[in-house]
Write a protein that holds these residues in place. Structure first.
Motif, PDB file in Angstrom:
ATOM      1  N   PHE A 276       0.837  -1.191   0.000  1.00 24.95           N
ATOM      2  CA  PHE A 276       0.000   0.000   0.000  1.00 24.95           C
ATOM      3  C   PHE A 276       0.879   1.250   0.000  1.00 24.95           C
ATOM      4  CE2 PHE A 276      -2.728  -3.337   1.609  1.00 24.95           C
ATOM      5  CZ  PHE A 276      -3.903  -3.104   0.907  1.00 24.95           C
ATOM      6  N   LEU A 277       0.371   2.311  -0.627  1.00 26.47           N
ATOM      7  CA  LEU A 277       1.137   3.542  -0.821  1.00 26.47           C
ATOM      8  C   LEU A 277       0.419   4.735  -0.210  1.00 26.47           C
ATOM      9  CD1 LEU A 277       1.786   3.076  -4.667  1.00 26.47           C
ATOM     10  CD2 LEU A 277       3.159   2.149  -2.791  1.00 26.47           C
ATOM     11  N   ASP A 278       1.213   5.705   0.231  1.00 31.16           N
ATOM     12  CA  ASP A 278       0.668   6.971   0.703  1.00 31.16           C
ATOM     13  C   ASP A 278       1.725   8.040   0.434  1.00 31.16           C
ATOM     14  OD1 ASP A 278      -1.102   8.770   1.791  1.00 31.16           O
ATOM     15  OD2 ASP A 278      -0.579   8.336   3.869  1.00 31.16           O
ATOM     16  N   GLY A 279       1.277   9.227   0.083  1.00 32.10           N
ATOM     17  CA  GLY A 279       2.236  10.279  -0.217  1.00 32.10           C
ATOM     18  C   GLY A 279       2.879  10.079  -1.577  1.00 32.10           C
ATOM     19  N   ALA A 280       3.889  10.893  -1.866  1.00 33.41           N
ATOM     20  CA  ALA A 280       4.564  10.826  -3.166  1.00 33.41           C
ATOM     21  C   ALA A 280       5.968  11.383  -3.056  1.00 33.41           C
ATOM     22  CB  ALA A 280       3.760  11.607  -4.203  1.00 33.41           C
ATOM     23  N   GLY A 281       6.744  11.152  -4.092  1.00 34.09           N
ATOM     24  CA  GLY A 281       8.107  11.674  -4.129  1.00 34.09           C
ATOM     25  C   GLY A 281       8.954  11.151  -2.986  1.00 34.09           C
ATOM     26  N   GLU A 282       9.772  12.031  -2.413  1.00 31.92           N
ATOM     27  CA  GLU A 282      10.654  11.648  -1.317  1.00 31.92           C
ATOM     28  C   GLU A 282       9.862  11.205  -0.080  1.00 31.92           C
ATOM     29  OE1 GLU A 282      14.285  11.688  -1.162  1.00 31.92           O
ATOM     30  OE2 GLU A 282      13.767  11.531  -3.282  1.00 31.92           O
ATOM     31  N   GLN A 283       8.619  11.690   0.047  1.00 36.94           N
ATOM     32  CA  GLN A 283       7.804  11.379   1.218  1.00 36.94           C
ATOM     33  C   GLN A 283       6.926  10.147   1.007  1.00 36.94           C
ATOM     34  OE1 GLN A 283       8.044  12.915   4.190  1.00 36.94           O
ATOM     35  NE2 GLN A 283       9.686  14.185   3.332  1.00 36.94           N
ATOM     36  N   LEU A 284       7.164   9.391  -0.051  1.00 37.19           N
ATOM     37  CA  LEU A 284       6.366   8.191  -0.294  1.00 37.19           C
ATOM     38  C   LEU A 284       6.467   7.223   0.878  1.00 37.19           C
ATOM     39  CD1 LEU A 284       4.709   6.337  -2.254  1.00 37.19           C
ATOM     40  CD2 LEU A 284       6.924   5.361  -2.937  1.00 37.19           C
ATOM     41  N   PRO A 303      10.997   4.575   1.761  1.00 33.85           N
ATOM     42  CA  PRO A 303      12.205   4.042   1.107  1.00 33.85           C
ATOM     43  C   PRO A 303      13.148   5.106   0.557  1.00 33.85           C
ATOM     44  CG  PRO A 303      10.236   3.634  -0.216  1.00 33.85           C
ATOM     45  CD  PRO A 303       9.768   4.104   1.117  1.00 33.85           C
ATOM     46  N   HIS A 304      12.612   6.224   0.075  1.00 29.86           N
ATOM     47  CA  HIS A 304      13.487   7.274  -0.453  1.00 29.86           C
ATOM     48  C   HIS A 304      14.243   8.002   0.660  1.00 29.86           C
ATOM     49  CE1 HIS A 304      11.988   6.737  -4.499  1.00 29.86           C
ATOM     50  NE2 HIS A 304      10.745   6.901  -4.080  1.00 29.86           N
ATOM     51  N   LEU A 305      13.712   7.928   1.881  1.00 23.49           N
ATOM     52  CA  LEU A 305      14.358   8.564   3.026  1.00 23.49           C
ATOM     53  C   LEU A 305      15.215   7.573   3.815  1.00 23.49           C
ATOM     54  CD1 LEU A 305      11.388  10.752   4.352  1.00 23.49           C
ATOM     55  CD2 LEU A 305      13.263  11.437   2.822  1.00 23.49           C
ATOM     56  N   GLY A 306      15.154   6.300   3.432  1.00 27.81           N
ATOM     57  CA  GLY A 306      15.991   5.289   4.083  1.00 27.81           C
ATOM     58  C   GLY A 306      15.570   4.930   5.479  1.00 27.81           C
ATOM     59  N   LYS A 307      14.277   5.056   5.793  1.00 22.88           N
ATOM     60  CA  LYS A 307      13.852   4.729   7.159  1.00 22.88           C
ATOM     61  C   LYS A 307      12.578   3.900   7.142  1.00 22.88           C
ATOM     62  CE  LYS A 307      11.078   8.896   8.123  1.00 22.88           C
ATOM     63  NZ  LYS A 307      10.891  10.026   9.078  1.00 22.88           N
ATOM     64  N   GLY A 308      12.363   3.189   8.252  1.00 26.57           N
ATOM     65  CA  GLY A 308      11.165   2.374   8.370  1.00 26.57           C
ATOM     66  C   GLY A 308      11.179   1.567   9.652  1.00 26.57           C
ATOM     67  N   PHE A 309      10.131   0.787   9.864  1.00 27.31           N
ATOM     68  CA  PHE A 309      10.089  -0.106  11.023  1.00 27.31           C
ATOM     69  C   PHE A 309       9.198  -1.303  10.718  1.00 27.31           C
ATOM     70  CE2 PHE A 309       6.161   2.195  11.819  1.00 27.31           C
ATOM     71  CZ  PHE A 309       5.318   1.259  12.434  1.00 27.31           C
ATOM     72  N   VAL A 310       9.445  -2.371  11.457  1.00 33.56           N
ATOM     73  CA  VAL A 310       8.598  -3.564  11.418  1.00 33.56           C
ATOM     74  C   VAL A 310       8.269  -3.917  12.852  1.00 33.56           C
ATOM     75  CG1 VAL A 310       8.353  -5.943  10.661  1.00 33.56           C
ATOM     76  CG2 VAL A 310       9.835  -4.381   9.368  1.00 33.56           C
ATOM     77  N   ALA A 311       6.970  -4.082  13.147  1.00 32.29           N
ATOM     78  CA  ALA A 311       6.530  -4.468  14.493  1.00 32.29           C
ATOM     79  C   ALA A 311       5.639  -5.701  14.386  1.00 32.29           C
ATOM     80  CB  ALA A 311       5.774  -3.318  15.161  1.00 32.29           C
TER      81      ALA A 311
END
Length: 335
Positions: A276-284, A303-311
């Protein structure tokens, strides 16, 4: 409230989280128990049922097979299916069902009500063909498209069962073996697998919303591509790291087509291929949620900002992830 306080209030037995920053695993946190009434605590190698996060992992495998020329996102699926065929209709003469439709839940398939439950018995694992033919208690109605592909979004486990069968018919190997060879082993996802033989030593038991154990400690879904993944947040973080690297033209798997995975598909701008997607560009923002008997989990990344989490938790709280503890973790993460 602290995480411990929220877990107590929502009767969540165990929780494991992995955070990514600057494209690397930043930290992993673990809370609670593998099973209520026992003393064994959750650790970074504790395995959970990922439920529908399986669909994202499946989609990444499909993209790799597309790059290798083994399958085609826009080919009529009946060209590759041999052991079962999608029924033909007047509307399929003009617009064939494709892998792209299946991965984006736009194949015109509506899952039968009450279908795709956990296994009743480990000794009676249904085949994909029998499932799709509607001859098992797990799906008692034959799977079919009910309208033209690409016109509507309907979340579908059956669609991913077709993806699994197409891959197995094409490759001549089991889906689980292929996933291990193409994805898990190259990325060193050593605690990830699709199997009915769940190891119990460090696997989190499933719990109901009242905090009690599920009828089966480890509910098994015999639909690997749709919801059969067992894994850890740290292993899924490795997969997210690969997506982040692929966007830079790097990575272990060489996923040159990763942009297609996170591009809006068909009739819904918020649907990619299995994500699922939300936002666009660098803020995708990309996300995948898993919710099944005894477990809930959430994967979110920019992914464009190189950050995330899994819980991942070993409790079905009975409410949507965003209404419970996982939603609080998400809101804290995006601040």
């Amino acid at each position: 409230m602290t995480i411990h306080e929220q877990m107590s209030q929502q009767q969540i037995a165990g929780l494991s989280i992995a955070y990514i920053k600057d494209g690397e695993l930043q930290k992993a946190e673990c809370f609670g128990l593998l099973e209520v009434g026992k003393t064994n605590r959750i650790n970074t190698e504790t395995i959970f049922n990922a439920c529908s996060i399986s669909k994202l992992v499946t989609s990444i495998l499909v993209m790799k097979l597309v790059e290798q020329g083994i399958v085609d996102l826009d080919e009529d699926i009946n060209q590759k299916l041999t052991s079962w065929k999608m029924p033909e209709h007047s509307y399929t003469q003009e617009k064939k069902v494709t892998l792209r439709h299946l991965l984006s839940h736009q194949a015109g398939i509506i899952d039968p009500k009450g279908s795709f439950s956990p296994l009743h018995s480990l000794w009676q694992r249904p085949s994909m063909v029998d499932l799709l033919k509607g001859t098992t208690p797990y799906c008692s109605i034959p799977i079919d498209s009910t309208f033209e592909a690409g016109q509507e979004f309907h979340y579908s486990d059956a669609g991913f069962c077709i993806v699994q069968l197409l891959i197995e018919d094409t490759i001549g190997s089991s889906f689980s073996t292929l996933m291990t060879d193409v994805i898990f082993r190259p990325l060193a996802m050593t605690n990830s697998f699709f199997s009915s033989a769940v190891p119990t030593a460090n696997t989190a038991s499933g719990h109901q919303k009242d905090g009690t154990l599920t009828a089966q400690r480890y509910p098994i879904y015999p639909y690997d591509a749709a919801c059969g993944l067992w894994t850890t947040p740290s292993d899924l973080a490795k997969l997210l790291q690969e997506v982040i690297q692929a966007l830079k033209g790097k990575g272990t798997l060489g996923l040159a087509s990763i942009h297609e995975l996170i591009r809006p598909q068909g009739c819904k701008e918020w649907m990619g291929l299995g994500v699922f997607l939300d936002g666009a560009g660098e803020q995708l923002e990309i996300s995948s949620l898993g919710w099944g008997v005894g477990y809930q989990c959430m994967l979110v990344a920019y992914p464009h900002l190189g950050k995330g989490f899994v819980a991942m938790t070993n409790t079905d709280t009975g409410v949507h992830q965003m209404q419970g503890l996982l939603g609080e973790i998400y809101r804290s993460f995006i601040k």
